[in-house]
Write an enzyme that holds these catalytic residues in place. Structure first.
Site, PDB file in Angstrom:
ATOM      1  N   TYR A 231      -1.283  -0.718  10.620  1.00  0.00           N
ATOM      2  CA  TYR A 231      -1.359  -0.948   9.179  1.00  0.00           C
ATOM      3  C   TYR A 231      -0.143  -0.355   8.474  1.00  0.00           C
ATOM      4  CZ  TYR A 231      -3.588  -1.275   4.556  1.00  0.00           C
ATOM      5  OH  TYR A 231      -3.883  -1.576   3.244  1.00  0.00           O
TER       6      TYR A 231
ATOM      7  N   SER B 148       0.866  -1.179   0.000  1.00  0.00           N
ATOM      8  CA  SER B 148       0.000   0.000   0.000  1.00  0.00           C
ATOM      9  C   SER B 148       0.895   1.218   0.000  1.00  0.00           C
ATOM     10  CB  SER B 148      -0.880   0.007   1.264  1.00  0.00           C
ATOM     11  OG  SER B 148      -1.500   1.270   1.459  1.00  0.00           O
TER      12      SER B 148
END
Length: 261
Positions: free
Chosen positions: A149, A136
């Site tokens: 995350y 990501s």
């Protein structure tokens, strides 16, 4: 295109979103796809569309992933691509992230990739295959209130580079894709939260807001990421390894301090 004719890929987190889109793209290009994820129903739906094989399970379980590699060998003769797409969890600041939350983030993002790649590498070495990590842009920069995350996606890029360095001499490649905002079920849930915070009326308005400073001014969809994956995992990319490809509409290049201009 038939870049994947005679080739087989295992895709984790394949029931929805990016994983499902990658499975569909690989199948369209002639590949055999083995799909795994925690929920059987969406996996079965993707398998029906792709002619793939769906096996529900936990990608962080090494025995489960080894079983999928054995399945690839038994049914299709070997394994060419491992797509480590499973992920999630890890939202909140550091002080809001309890030990269980942290462990969930590690398991969902890093342990799944570790277990999947580790199980696949012997088979990939036999066929000079490759591993694709779905990271990501949170692996390149920190978004707000996503400590776990962000940390795990940064770690995932390190894992990709380590695999590329260690197994390149055996002909195995490993690359990573860093998507920005992608229209998926998980992103739609985040848009719902943003709608509530900002008093927005539609999901489209929410996506427009989060991409207002992105050069292309729009989110990607699963097919955009799948197209990048189909290239990176193909023989056309045979000299690309240890690389990070962003699919983010240009988001990561923006110089935040100049936005006022």
């Amino acid at each position: 295109m038939t870049r994947y004719a005679g080739k087989t890929a295992i895709i984790t987190g394949a029931g929805t979103g990016i994983g499902a889109a990658i499975a569909e793209r690989f199948a369209e290009e002639g590949g055999n796809v083995i799909l795994t994820g925690r929920r059987a129903a969406p996996l079965d739906a993707v398998a029906a569309r792709t002619g793939g094989v769906a096996v529900a399970g936990d990608a962080s379980d090494g025995a489960h992933m080894s079983g999928l590699v054995d399945l690839a060998r038994d049914r299709f003769g070997g394994l060419d691509v491992m797509v480590c797409n499973a992920g999630g969890f890890g939202f909140g600041t550091l002080t809001e992230t309890g030990e269980e939350d942290w462990s969930n983030a590690v398991q969902a993002n890093l342990t799944t990739a570790y277990a999947s790649a580790r199980a696949a590498l012997p088979a990939l070495t036999e066929r000079r295959g490759n591993v694709l990590m779905m990271a990501s842009i949170a692996g390149l920069a920190a978004g707000p209130e996503a400590c776990g995350y962000v940390t795990m996606k940064h770690g995932l890029l390190g894992l990709a580079k380590s695999i590329a360095r260690d197994f390149g001499p055996q002909g195995v490649r490993c690359n990573a894709i860093c998507p920005g905002w992608v229209r998926t079920e998980m992103a739609d849930m985040e848009m719902a939260e943003l709608m509530e915070r900002k008093g927005l009326a539609t999901v489209d308005e929410a996506y427009a807001l989060v991409t207002r400073d992105v050069p292309l001014r729009q989110p990607a969809d699963g097919a955009d990421v799948a197209a990048a994956a189909a290239f990176l995992c193909s023989d056309e990319a045979r000299m690309i390894t240890g690389s990070i490809l962003t699919v983010d509409g240009g988001a990561i290049i923006v110089d935040v301090p100049t936005l006022a201009f």
